[in-house]
Design an enzyme around this catalytic site. Structure first.
Site, PDB file in Angstrom:
ATOM      1  N   GLU A  41       0.866  -1.167   0.000  1.00 20.58           N
ATOM      2  CA  GLU A  41       0.000   0.000   0.000  1.00 20.58           C
ATOM      3  C   GLU A  41       0.910   1.227   0.000  1.00 20.58           C
ATOM      4  OE1 GLU A  41      -2.816   0.341   3.222  1.00 20.58           O
ATOM      5  OE2 GLU A  41      -3.522   2.247   2.426  1.00 20.58           O
ATOM      6  N   ARG A 269       5.211 -13.131   9.307  1.00 17.25           N
ATOM      7  CA  ARG A 269       5.896 -11.850   9.104  1.00 17.25           C
ATOM      8  C   ARG A 269       7.319 -11.952   9.619  1.00 17.25           C
ATOM      9  NH1 ARG A 269       1.950  -7.612   8.725  1.00 17.25           N
ATOM     10  NH2 ARG A 269       3.513  -6.002   9.044  1.00 17.25           N
ATOM     11  N   LYS A 279       4.455   0.880   9.676  1.00 19.51           N
ATOM     12  CA  LYS A 279       4.504   2.202   9.056  1.00 19.51           C
ATOM     13  C   LYS A 279       3.903   3.264   9.963  1.00 19.51           C
ATOM     14  CE  LYS A 279       3.048   0.172   5.137  1.00 19.51           C
ATOM     15  NZ  LYS A 279       2.508  -0.040   3.802  1.00 19.51           N
TER      16      LYS A 279
HETATM   17  P1  ATP Z   1       2.480  -1.942   7.963  1.00 15.42           P
HETATM   18  O1  ATP Z   1       1.801  -2.756   9.012  1.00 15.42           O
HETATM   19  O2  ATP Z   1       3.844  -1.494   8.298  1.00 15.42           O
HETATM   20  O3  ATP Z   1       1.619  -0.821   7.423  1.00 15.42           O
HETATM   21  P2  ATP Z   1       1.607  -3.574   5.855  1.00 15.42           P
HETATM   22  O4  ATP Z   1       1.600  -5.041   6.015  1.00 15.42           O
HETATM   23  O5  ATP Z   1       0.321  -2.864   5.985  1.00 15.42           O
HETATM   24  O6  ATP Z   1       2.715  -2.948   6.778  1.00 15.42           O
HETATM   25  P3  ATP Z   1       1.710  -3.413   3.040  1.00 15.42           P
HETATM   26  O7  ATP Z   1       2.184  -2.294   2.230  1.00 15.42           O
HETATM   27  O8  ATP Z   1       0.259  -3.707   3.061  1.00 15.42           O
HETATM   28  O9  ATP Z   1       2.258  -3.153   4.492  1.00 15.42           O
HETATM   29  O10 ATP Z   1       2.531  -4.738   2.734  1.00 15.42           O
HETATM   30  C1  ATP Z   1       2.818  -5.215   1.455  1.00 15.42           C
HETATM   31  C2  ATP Z   1       3.145  -6.668   1.541  1.00 15.42           C
HETATM   32  O11 ATP Z   1       4.262  -6.893   2.407  1.00 15.42           O
HETATM   33  C3  ATP Z   1       1.992  -7.453   2.110  1.00 15.42           C
HETATM   34  O12 ATP Z   1       1.810  -8.615   1.334  1.00 15.42           O
HETATM   35  C4  ATP Z   1       2.432  -7.797   3.504  1.00 15.42           C
HETATM   36  O13 ATP Z   1       1.883  -8.996   3.933  1.00 15.42           O
HETATM   37  C5  ATP Z   1       3.954  -7.867   3.368  1.00 15.42           C
HETATM   38  N1  ATP Z   1       4.607  -7.546   4.629  1.00 15.42           N
HETATM   39  C6  ATP Z   1       4.423  -6.440   5.382  1.00 15.42           C
HETATM   40  N2  ATP Z   1       5.148  -6.507   6.505  1.00 15.42           N
HETATM   41  C7  ATP Z   1       5.823  -7.680   6.478  1.00 15.42           C
HETATM   42  C8  ATP Z   1       6.736  -8.333   7.359  1.00 15.42           C
HETATM   43  N3  ATP Z   1       7.099  -7.784   8.512  1.00 15.42           N
HETATM   44  N4  ATP Z   1       7.223  -9.540   6.996  1.00 15.42           N
HETATM   45  C9  ATP Z   1       6.861 -10.092   5.825  1.00 15.42           C
HETATM   46  N5  ATP Z   1       6.001  -9.541   4.963  1.00 15.42           N
HETATM   47  C10 ATP Z   1       5.480  -8.344   5.270  1.00 15.42           C
HETATM   48 MG    MG Z   2      -1.370  -3.125   4.964  1.00 13.74          MG
END
Ligand code: ATP
Ligand code: MG
Length: 568
Positions: A41, A269, A279
């Protein structure tokens, strides 16, 4: 170390996700086609957790001869921005991955998603609810607690069409209505209790501009976006396991999917000690001024790590090493650092630098005809194990800088460095013996007087006598001034925010120490962003925007090896 495109190193990792892809392809599922995607995102920059997801998605596509797309899941107009799009693409390229085909955007599918929502309405599978978000949320109930059906649930499809179209046309206020799927208010899986598909938001979207007054929820957009693109294996993190049933329900109830429905598999994760991977927390760190920005070298963002000097190959090797599992766990940050150190040890050019300078005068150093101290150029290897890295000539003279730590007026037991009467080697230079020192009011040495052995050029005594310490140094007259940032953990607690603690309570107030260092002259020509080993001190990266600023990447000591020893 393996790189994504390295043809010679193809002993690809094996894990439950890859096993599934192998089984699916063997069974002829998706006609053997393998397609993955990385779906960030654009509401912030990538962090090292994303690197795990990237390596998995791109890795699988490459290993199975498939495709991996980059798709921005941009369904939240309020928080998203073009600068994140550009930054994420930059980070991905730096990490060493290139997406198949054009970059995709969920916002390009808003029209299709809208049509499919109408399809659900036509089938009696979606309705407009006039209740507010709070009421809807209360009515969901909880696990073992019954849900309450909305009074608007049985609206006729004519009324639903009319209201939904007027929502789209911008007739209603934000938050006054939503479109919900009509599934089952008593489902054990909370996700199936009539989830919201569309919200009214009179908001400007960075890509669709003012075209839309309603926006799909992430849930309504995500699985269908995968299906529109032809994703076969939709890989996501464990917190989406509950959503799988919902995504499958959506896909099963849409009549005209362009491809077979993708299948979701969840993996753990990446978490690291002393690190928060969110984020939301990053934004607060930046907004509250705890760090200088998203690219502050203390941040676990890819741009922070890049500025800190972490080589992308080492990050890839690390995420490959930890592998992919089905249960969440936390890895020691020292393990990541040991991958960084291993890579840098192999490739970083060696230089000498003094971080906390103490002046040394060699009292018997010769002067030239003009009364100036002579300068001798000494040859120093650029890498101890790699002759091809060559050597450089470093000026040595009678006025030097050494590390404050490397001199003690009264040496404690087992201290073998410089002290009065003690002889040490100045690396590649000469053997010197301390005579005495000037001290300040607090008794701290301010200047050390030494003598040198003129027969010890290159740092070895002709009679073969042994000295116990070899120290680094910089000639005072030739030294280059630099600002060096020394970093410590951003959070002191290994598990920030655990046991109900507030994440920001464990913020380390001394996570950055800045010193005025003296560097050997060759470092005046340091390349932006390059990492050097400062001998005996660690690895240091020049700032990409200012090569007189260095960031300590990692120290020399392998803390991970010590942790492992303690655990055995
Ligand atoms: P945040 O919680 O920091 O906002 P998010 O998961 O919402 O992170 P996205 O931009 O939606 O961030 O993530 C893009 C992709 O990266 C998704 O498929 C998510 O599952 C994966 N991802 C995010 N954080 C991790 C992590 N710590 N380990 C592995 N994959 C991750
Ligand atoms: Mg997300």
């Amino acid at each position: 170390m393996s790189t994504p495109n390295d043809e010679t190193d193809r002993d690809s990792p094996s894990d439950f996700v890859r096993d599934k892809v192998v089984a699916d392809t063997a069974a002829g599922k998706y006609h053997g086609r393998v397609q993955t995607r990385f779906p960030p995102e654009p509401n912030g920059f990538l962090h090292i957790g994303h690197a795990k997801s990237i390596a998995l998605n791109f890795g699988i596509a490459e290993e199975f001869g498939g495709e991996c797309h980059l798709r921005f899941d941009d369904t939240n107009p309020e928080t998203e921005d073009q600068s994140y799009i550009d930054g994420i693409q930059e980070d991905l390229a730096w990490l060493g991955f290139s997406p198949s085909g054009e970059t995709k955007f969920a916002s390009d599918y808003f029209g299709q998603l809208y049509e499919w929502a109408e399809q659900l309405i036509a089938k009696g599978l979606a309705y407009v609810d006039d209740q507010d978000a709070e009421t809807i949320s209360e009515q969901r109930g909880g696990f073992g607690q019954p849900g309450v059906e909305s009074p608007y649930r049985e609206r006729s499809s004519d009324e639903n069409f009319d209201l939904f179209r007027r929502m789209k046309a911008g007739e209603f206020e934000d938050g006054s209505r939503v479109l919900r799927a009509k599934i089952d208010m008593q489902a054990d899986n909370m996700q199936l209790r009539d989830p919201v598909l569309y919200r009214i938001r009179h908001a400007h979207h960075y890509r669709t501009l003012d075209e839309w007054n309603i926006y799909p929820t992430y849930d309504w957009a995500h699985g269908q976006s995968d299906a529109i693109e032809g994703t076969t294996h939709s890989l996501c993190t464990l917190e989406f396991a509950d959503h799988r049933g919902l995504y499958d329900w959506f896909l099963a109830n849409i009549d005209d999917l362009p491809y077979e429905a993708p299948e979701q598999t969840e993996f753990a994760r990446l978490n690291l000690t002393h690190t928060v991977m969110s984020k939301r927390v990053f934004r607060r760190l930046v907004d509250d001024g705890h760090v200088d920005g998203w690219d502050d070298p203390r941040m676990p963002t890819l741009r922070g790590l890049r500025r800190r000097g972490y080589p992308p190959a080492a990050i890839r090797a690390f995420v490959e090493h930890i592998g992919v599992a089905k249960t969440n766990s936390v890895h020691d940050i020292e393990l990541l650092e040991s991958f960084i150190r291993t890579e840098l040890n192999e490739h970083a050019t060696r230089r000498m630098a003094v971080l906390r300078p103490l002046q040394v005068t060699i009292t018997n150093w010769p002067t030239d005809a003009g009364g100036q101290p002579e300068v001798v150029m000494v040859e120093v290897a650029n890498h101890p194990k790699d002759e091809s890295a060559g050597t450089r000539m470093v000026p040595f003279s009678g006025e030097l800088w050494i590390e404050q730590d490397d001199f003690k007026l009264e040496p404690p037991p087992k201290y073998f460095r410089l002290s009065p009467g003690r002889e040490v080697r100045l690396r590649a230079g000469f053997l010197v013996t301390a005579v005495d020192a000037d001290v300040d009011a607090d008794g701290h040495p301010t200047l050390v007087r030494c003598t040198y052995d003129p027969a010890s050029a290159g740092g070895s005594a002709p009679d073969g006598r042994k000295v116990k310490a070899t120290m680094h140094w910089v000639s005072a007259a030739h030294a280059v001034d630099a600002t060096v940032h020394l970093y410590d953990r951003l959070f002191t607690d290994p598990h920030p925010g655990s046991d109900g603690a507030e994440v920001f309570d464990s913020l380390n107030p001394s996570s950055r120490e800045t010193v005025a260092a003296k560097l050997e002259p060759a470092l005046a020509e340091a390349n932006p962003g390059e990492v050097y080993q400062f001998e005996r001190l660690g690895y240091f990266a020049t700032d990409p925007g200012d090569t007189s600023v260095f960031h300590r990447t990692v120290g020399l000591r392998d803390e991970w090896a010590n942790i492992q020893k303690r655990r055995q």
